[in-house]
Each structure stands twice: as C-alpha cells, then as structure tokens.
Design a protein around this motif. Structure first.
Motif, PDB file in Angstrom:
ATOM      1  N   TRP A   1      14.012  32.883  24.220  1.00 49.62           N
ATOM      2  CA  TRP A   1      14.935  32.909  23.093  1.00 49.62           C
ATOM      3  C   TRP A   1      14.940  31.548  22.403  1.00 49.62           C
ATOM      4  O   TRP A   1      15.106  30.505  23.044  1.00 49.62           O
TER       5      TRP A   1
ATOM      6  N   VAL B   1      23.155  46.431  24.027  1.00 45.51           N
ATOM      7  CA  VAL B   1      22.215  46.229  25.136  1.00 45.51           C
ATOM      8  C   VAL B   1      22.228  47.446  26.061  1.00 45.51           C
ATOM      9  O   VAL B   1      21.180  47.870  26.568  1.00 45.51           O
TER      10      VAL B   1
ATOM     11  N   GLU C   1      30.256  34.720  25.386  1.00 44.86           N
ATOM     12  CA  GLU C   1      29.083  34.244  26.129  1.00 44.86           C
ATOM     13  C   GLU C   1      28.244  33.366  25.216  1.00 44.86           C
ATOM     14  O   GLU C   1      28.061  33.688  24.038  1.00 44.86           O
TER      15      GLU C   1
ATOM     16  N   PHE D   1      20.926  30.700  34.503  1.00 46.49           N
ATOM     17  CA  PHE D   1      21.798  30.420  33.364  1.00 46.49           C
ATOM     18  C   PHE D   1      23.006  29.569  33.757  1.00 46.49           C
ATOM     19  O   PHE D   1      23.814  29.216  32.893  1.00 46.49           O
TER      20      PHE D   1
ATOM     21  N   HIS E   1      30.790  46.133  32.271  1.00 39.56           N
ATOM     22  CA  HIS E   1      29.634  45.253  32.073  1.00 39.56           C
ATOM     23  C   HIS E   1      28.441  45.913  32.777  1.00 39.56           C
ATOM     24  O   HIS E   1      27.871  45.361  33.710  1.00 39.56           O
ATOM     25  N   TRP E   2      28.149  47.172  32.356  1.00 42.81           N
ATOM     26  CA  TRP E   2      26.879  47.849  32.603  1.00 42.81           C
ATOM     27  C   TRP E   2      26.729  48.602  33.920  1.00 42.81           C
ATOM     28  O   TRP E   2      25.728  49.294  34.107  1.00 42.81           O
TER      29      TRP E   2
ATOM     30  N   GLU F   1      22.975  38.738  16.868  1.00 39.79           N
ATOM     31  CA  GLU F   1      21.785  37.895  16.716  1.00 39.79           C
ATOM     32  C   GLU F   1      21.467  37.879  15.228  1.00 39.79           C
ATOM     33  O   GLU F   1      20.913  38.853  14.708  1.00 39.79           O
TER      34      GLU F   1
ATOM     35  N   ASN G   1      28.990  37.467  21.835  1.00 41.52           N
ATOM     36  CA  ASN G   1      28.027  36.786  22.702  1.00 41.52           C
ATOM     37  C   ASN G   1      26.865  36.341  21.824  1.00 41.52           C
ATOM     38  O   ASN G   1      26.268  37.159  21.118  1.00 41.52           O
TER      39      ASN G   1
ATOM     40  N   GLU H   1      19.877  38.013  36.949  1.00 39.94           N
ATOM     41  CA  GLU H   1      19.655  38.319  35.532  1.00 39.94           C
ATOM     42  C   GLU H   1      19.042  39.724  35.384  1.00 39.94           C
ATOM     43  O   GLU H   1      17.919  39.885  34.918  1.00 39.94           O
ATOM     44  N   TRP H   2      19.825  40.729  35.825  1.00 40.58           N
ATOM     45  CA  TRP H   2      19.469  42.136  35.636  1.00 40.58           C
ATOM     46  C   TRP H   2      18.036  42.430  36.093  1.00 40.58           C
ATOM     47  O   TRP H   2      17.679  42.070  37.205  1.00 40.58           O
TER      48      TRP H   2
ATOM     49  N   GLN I   1      26.217  40.904  38.710  1.00 47.11           N
ATOM     50  CA  GLN I   1      25.375  39.706  38.720  1.00 47.11           C
ATOM     51  C   GLN I   1      25.785  38.670  39.765  1.00 47.11           C
ATOM     52  O   GLN I   1      24.984  37.806  40.109  1.00 47.11           O
TER      53      GLN I   1
ATOM     54  N   ASN J   1      31.181  45.444  27.334  1.00 52.77           N
ATOM     55  CA  ASN J   1      30.319  44.310  27.059  1.00 52.77           C
ATOM     56  C   ASN J   1      29.012  44.803  26.432  1.00 52.77           C
ATOM     57  O   ASN J   1      28.269  45.557  27.060  1.00 52.77           O
ATOM     58  N   GLU J   2      28.766  44.396  25.191  1.00 51.12           N
ATOM     59  CA  GLU J   2      27.472  44.599  24.542  1.00 51.12           C
ATOM     60  C   GLU J   2      26.955  46.036  24.567  1.00 51.12           C
ATOM     61  O   GLU J   2      25.897  46.319  25.178  1.00 51.12           O
TER      62      GLU J   2
ATOM     63  N   TRP K   1      28.032  31.046  29.331  1.00 50.74           N
ATOM     64  CA  TRP K   1      27.298  31.921  30.250  1.00 50.74           C
ATOM     65  C   TRP K   1      26.258  31.056  30.920  1.00 50.74           C
ATOM     66  O   TRP K   1      25.342  30.596  30.253  1.00 50.74           O
TER      67      TRP K   1
ATOM     68  N   ASN L   1      27.084  41.626  21.276  1.00 52.72           N
ATOM     69  CA  ASN L   1      26.100  40.547  21.111  1.00 52.72           C
ATOM     70  C   ASN L   1      25.639  40.565  19.655  1.00 52.72           C
ATOM     71  O   ASN L   1      25.338  41.634  19.118  1.00 52.72           O
TER      72      ASN L   1
ATOM     73  N   TYR M   1      23.238  34.067  21.726  1.00 51.67           N
ATOM     74  CA  TYR M   1      22.184  33.314  22.413  1.00 51.67           C
ATOM     75  C   TYR M   1      21.130  32.776  21.458  1.00 51.67           C
ATOM     76  O   TYR M   1      20.628  31.680  21.635  1.00 51.67           O
TER      77      TYR M   1
HETATM   78  C1  PNW Z   1      23.880  39.187  28.004  1.00 51.25           C
HETATM   79  N1  PNW Z   1      19.328  40.613  23.642  1.00 51.25           N
HETATM   80  O1  PNW Z   1      22.813  40.074  27.867  1.00 51.25           O
HETATM   81  C2  PNW Z   1      24.734  39.789  29.103  1.00 51.25           C
HETATM   82  O2  PNW Z   1      26.049  40.063  28.720  1.00 51.25           O
HETATM   83  C3  PNW Z   1      24.692  39.011  30.394  1.00 51.25           C
HETATM   84  O3  PNW Z   1      25.065  39.848  31.453  1.00 51.25           O
HETATM   85  C4  PNW Z   1      23.336  38.380  30.571  1.00 51.25           C
HETATM   86  O4  PNW Z   1      23.164  37.802  31.832  1.00 51.25           O
HETATM   87  C5  PNW Z   1      23.194  37.347  29.470  1.00 51.25           C
HETATM   88  O5  PNW Z   1      23.362  37.925  28.184  1.00 51.25           O
HETATM   89  C6  PNW Z   1      21.874  36.597  29.506  1.00 51.25           C
HETATM   90  O6  PNW Z   1      20.807  37.458  29.265  1.00 51.25           O
HETATM   91  C7  PNW Z   1      21.981  40.113  26.785  1.00 51.25           C
HETATM   92  O7  PNW Z   1      18.188  41.022  23.889  1.00 51.25           O
HETATM   93  C8  PNW Z   1      20.739  40.680  26.999  1.00 51.25           C
HETATM   94  O8  PNW Z   1      19.675  40.349  22.487  1.00 51.25           O
HETATM   95  C9  PNW Z   1      19.865  40.835  25.957  1.00 51.25           C
HETATM   96  C10 PNW Z   1      20.227  40.430  24.681  1.00 51.25           C
HETATM   97  C11 PNW Z   1      21.473  39.875  24.455  1.00 51.25           C
HETATM   98  C12 PNW Z   1      22.340  39.706  25.517  1.00 51.25           C
END
Ligand code: PNW
Length: 457
Positions: free
Chosen positions: A328, A173, A355, A419, A125-126, A227, A296, A410-411, A24, A169-170, A403, A225, A298
């Motif tokens: 979100w 995802v 994050e 962000f 990290h992916w 939620e 992480n 952003e992917w 990223q 990482n995650e 983050w 992550n 969000y």
């Molecule tokens: C994270 N969801 O991704 C990643 O670790 C980061 O690289 C990314 O930039 C950041 O969050 C912001 O998107 C996620 O759908 C992507 O729940 C999707 C989800 C959660 C985290």
C-alpha cells in the motif's frame, strides 16, 4: 518584533487510542463454550492462509487481556477499539446465549474503565458464526434479525459501560474479499452473490441501530474503509474508471446508510443484471440516524481503466511512491482529502479515524528491549498531521485509533505482516513497545503538540 502564531490543535476531548479485532488477537477460539466462526473454519481449510496460519493462539489475548490493558495504560491510551466474537456470545449465532463468552468481554470492559480507557466496541469484525454461514450467512435475509438479536444481547449486557458502539467493520472488505474474490472467509467468488451480501450487511446494520435506539442510551455508528481514488490520466476512460471505483468502494455503504440510496454506478456500470431491485422498506431500514462514522484509512489508489472483472478499473503503481509491506502506498494527503470529501457529502457527522497504520519489516527486538521502527513513526506523524489539516478545514474529527495495538494475525496473510506499535514474539508471547509506541505515547501526553517535533532518528 516576535511573531506569535497560534499552535494548531486537536479538539478538546480528542480520543487517542489503538484498535484490534477479536479473531486477530484473542486465540482460544473454542474456549468456554464458544462456537466456531467462519474464520476458524476458513483458516483450517488447507491453502487458504499464508503458511496455514490460524487464530488458534494468535496473541493469546483471551488469556492475557489483563496485562494487555495494563500495557495500554502504560502507553497512556485514552481509548481502545476492539471487536466481540459473535460465536462466543451466541455459539449457534442465534438463540442460546453463552454467559461465559459475555463474561470475558464484561471483565475486559471493567478493566479498561478502571484504567480510564474508553472502550469502542465493534459488533462485527468479520468472524461470522459458522452455524449462520451454514444457513446462508450474509446471503440469507434473516441475518438482519440475527444480527439485531446479537446486538441486543450486547447492548443489554454492556450499554452504559460501553458508550460507543460500532455495528460493522468495513462491509466493503467483507463482500469484496469474502463474496467476490474469495480471498477472505467464506471464500466465495460470485458477482451475483456480492450485491446480495452487501445489501444484507446494510440491512443488518440498520436493524442493529434500530434495536440500539430501543435499548441503548449512548452512541452507535458504522465503520467503513475509504481509499480516495485519483485518476491516472485525464482520459475519459480513466476518469470513468475512477468514478466507478470510488462509487464501489467509498460510496456503496455510506450512501445508503446516510443518504438512503445506492450510487447509480453500482447497477448501471458495475453489476448490471446481477444487481437486484430492492424494496423501499429495505432502504427505510438501512437509513438510520448515525451518531458518528468511523473511517479506516491506509492508502490511496491512482486509478486507470482495465479489463478487470467486474469493476473494469485498477491501480497504477507510482514510480516514486513509498510502499508498505502490504503493497500500500504511503499517501497522507489522501486522508485529508477523504475527510473533506466525507464532510461535504454526508454533512460533517462526528468522525473517528477508527484505523490507520502500516506493516513494515521491523528489526528484531534489540538487546535493550527496543524495536526501531522509523518508517512506522514517520507514517503516524504524517497521518496525524493530515488529520489536523482536515480539522483546520472544518472537519469534525473526534479521535484516532492506530492499527494496531499489537502485531497480530493479518487474516489470510497470517502472521507475516506486522502492523503493531507493540512487537509480539509469537514464541514467548512477550510484548515489547516499539519506538513508534513511545513516539505515540508522547503525542498523546502532549495532546498532539509533539507531532511537530522532528523524529528522533
Ligand atoms: C483492515 N483494502 O482491513 C481491517 O479492518 C483490519 O482487520 C486489518 O488488519 C487492517 O485493515 C490491515 O489490513 C482492510 O484492500 C483490508 O482496501 C483491505 C483493505 C482495507 C482494509
């Protein structure tokens, strides 16, 4: 008579930091002998990313690492979470080590330490080496050995200078985006592949922790992550959908890593005959002692039963909710709730928020070199308060990484979502701390006391 109250505090040694990831921010993905990763390949496949954005330049951190560390120091950061690009270290993913790739991260770590900033290093990290994807990637059981080999190269090079390591990482995802819905690299869509990729991620995690115990002397953990899922109604259908969604996203990885088994909903209610039987030795490999977990956070999901495949659950948009630019909902209470849930379920393992942050439309950099981002300031204030509430309820929270340090790639969404607490002008690569960065600096300098003050505007 004056009433004195004890100010609520963040614990001694709380790590205040910011996070990024290699693909990223770094750019120069093929520099100095690196091999391609699946993200380089995916982003160069027409139609896969918004505007065709790639990581070829990104924030040019590969060349600007030194000034970026100076920026972190000027903000007063105590910690920096970053990831290593596997294919810079092992261009074919396994076998030959590329010393120049290792040197890049070695210099970065030395620079961080010279400024008193603690590095938290994420191994994955992916950005899987493309050469390994050609051999099946996360679908090939050998990847547990490949990942442990890569981890071992990193531990030998940096353990001691790096004292906090993260395997993955995650993983949710990685598999939901990469193997089920295809929105992320490698872009597969298969209900049959998804549980296999998930399981091999966890086997790789276990193998890398095991290797660390032989080579490393410090701490290693897993980042997921989470939620929290709240039922939209009390109907039996919605309650069952909420339980499924929670098992799928929140328990699928921590349960086997810590408790040694998968939540039963995965086989019984979600994947059915696509869920393989795994050998006992796999479970023994996956369940390794973790020194910490990283979470992480969000957003939350208010969940209802739907006919979506294969989860049969979906989120209901809240009429009165506040939403970020990635769609979100802003819901700070969810962070307190999930930390209390994790403490009760997994036994209060030391926890870092690895994050947390938000994409909002920021105004352009004003003439005085300022970016006014009140929404992001408010987001950080509310979430730090939510963390302190969890600490007051007995959760062992050791640090917080916003983050992200920088606006970045952003992917699949490309550069359209920002962000960062620091604005990046992608034309000039100029960095400008936003008002949220100034606010966060003050929070760090006051050890969290200033988060109770009203926002400046
Ligand atoms: C994270 N969801 O991704 C990643 O670790 C980061 O690289 C990314 O930039 C950041 O969050 C912001 O998107 C996620 O759908 C992507 O729940 C999707 C989800 C959660 C985290």
């Amino acid at each position: 008579m004056a009433v004195t109250t004890t100010p609520r505090r963040f614990p001694e040694g709380f790590l205040w930091g910011a996070a990024t990831a290699a693909h990223q921010i770094e750019g120069s993905p093929m520099a100095d002998g690196a091999g391609p990763s699946i993200w380089t390949r995916f982003a160069h496949t027409p139609g896969m990313t918004v505007n065709g954005d790639t990581g070829d330049v990104a924030c040019d951190h590969y060349n600007r690492w030194k000034e970026d560390v100076a920026l972190m120091a000027s903000l007063g950061l105590k910690a920096y979470r970053f990831s290593v690009s596997w294919s810079r270290i092992l261009p074919e993913g396994t076998g030959r080590v590329n010393q120049k790739g290792l040197d890049f991260y070695s210099r970065l770590v030395d620079e961080l330490l010279s400024k008193g900033i603690e590095p938290l290093l994420t191994l994955y990290h992916w950005d899987l080496p493309a050469a390994l994807d050609d051999r099946g990637g996360w679908l090939n059981r050998d990847i547990a050995d490949w990942f442990a080999e890569y981890g071992s190269v990193m531990y030998r090079a940096l353990d001691g200078r790096v004292k906090k390591w993260v395997t993955l990482n995650e993983p949710w995802v990685v598999t939901d985006g990469g193997y089920l819905h295809g929105a992320l690299a490698p872009g597969h869509r298969s209900k049959y592949e998804t549980p296999i990729a998930s399981h091999n991620l966890m086997r790789a995690h276990g193998a890398a922790v095991k290797a660390y115990r032989e080579i490393g002397k410090h701490e290693i953990g897993l980042v997921v992550n989470i939620e929290p899922k709240y039922a939209a109604t009390e109907s039996a259908a919605d309650l069952a959908a909420t339980k499924r969604a929670h098992a799928y996203m929140n328990e699928q990885y921590l349960d086997p890593a810590i408790l040694g088994h998968y939540p039963p909903e995965l086989k019984n209610e979600i994947f059915g005959d696509a869920w393989p039987e795994w050998a006992d030795e796999d479970y023994a490999l996956i369940k390794q002692k973790l020194d910490f977990i990283g979470i992480n956070y969000y957003t939350r999901s208010v969940t209802q039963a739907t006919d979506s495949y294969p989860l049969k659950a979906g989120a209901v948009r809240q009429k009165l909710g506040t939403y970020t630019e990635t769609g979100w909902e802003v819901f700070p209470q969810g962070l307190t709730d999930l930390l209390v849930w994790a403490k009760d379920r997994y036994g209060n393992i030391p926890t870092y928020i690895t994050e947390n942050g938000a994409a909002f439309f920021d105004p352009a950099v004003a003439e005085e070199g300022r970016v006014r981002d009140p929404l992001r300031m408010g987001y950080l204030k509310k979430h730090l308060t939510a963390i302190r509430d969890a600490i007051d309820q007995g959760c062992d929270i050791r640090g917080y990484m916003v983050w992200s340090l920088l606006d970045n790639l952003e992917w699949s969404l490309g550069y359209s979502k920002r962000f960062g607490i620091v604005h990046v002008n992608y034309g000039t690569q100029e960095r400008t701390p936003k008002d949220s960065a100034r606010w966060y600096s003050k929070a760090i300098a006051s050890h969290g006391a200033s988060i109770d003050e009203p926002l400046p505007y």
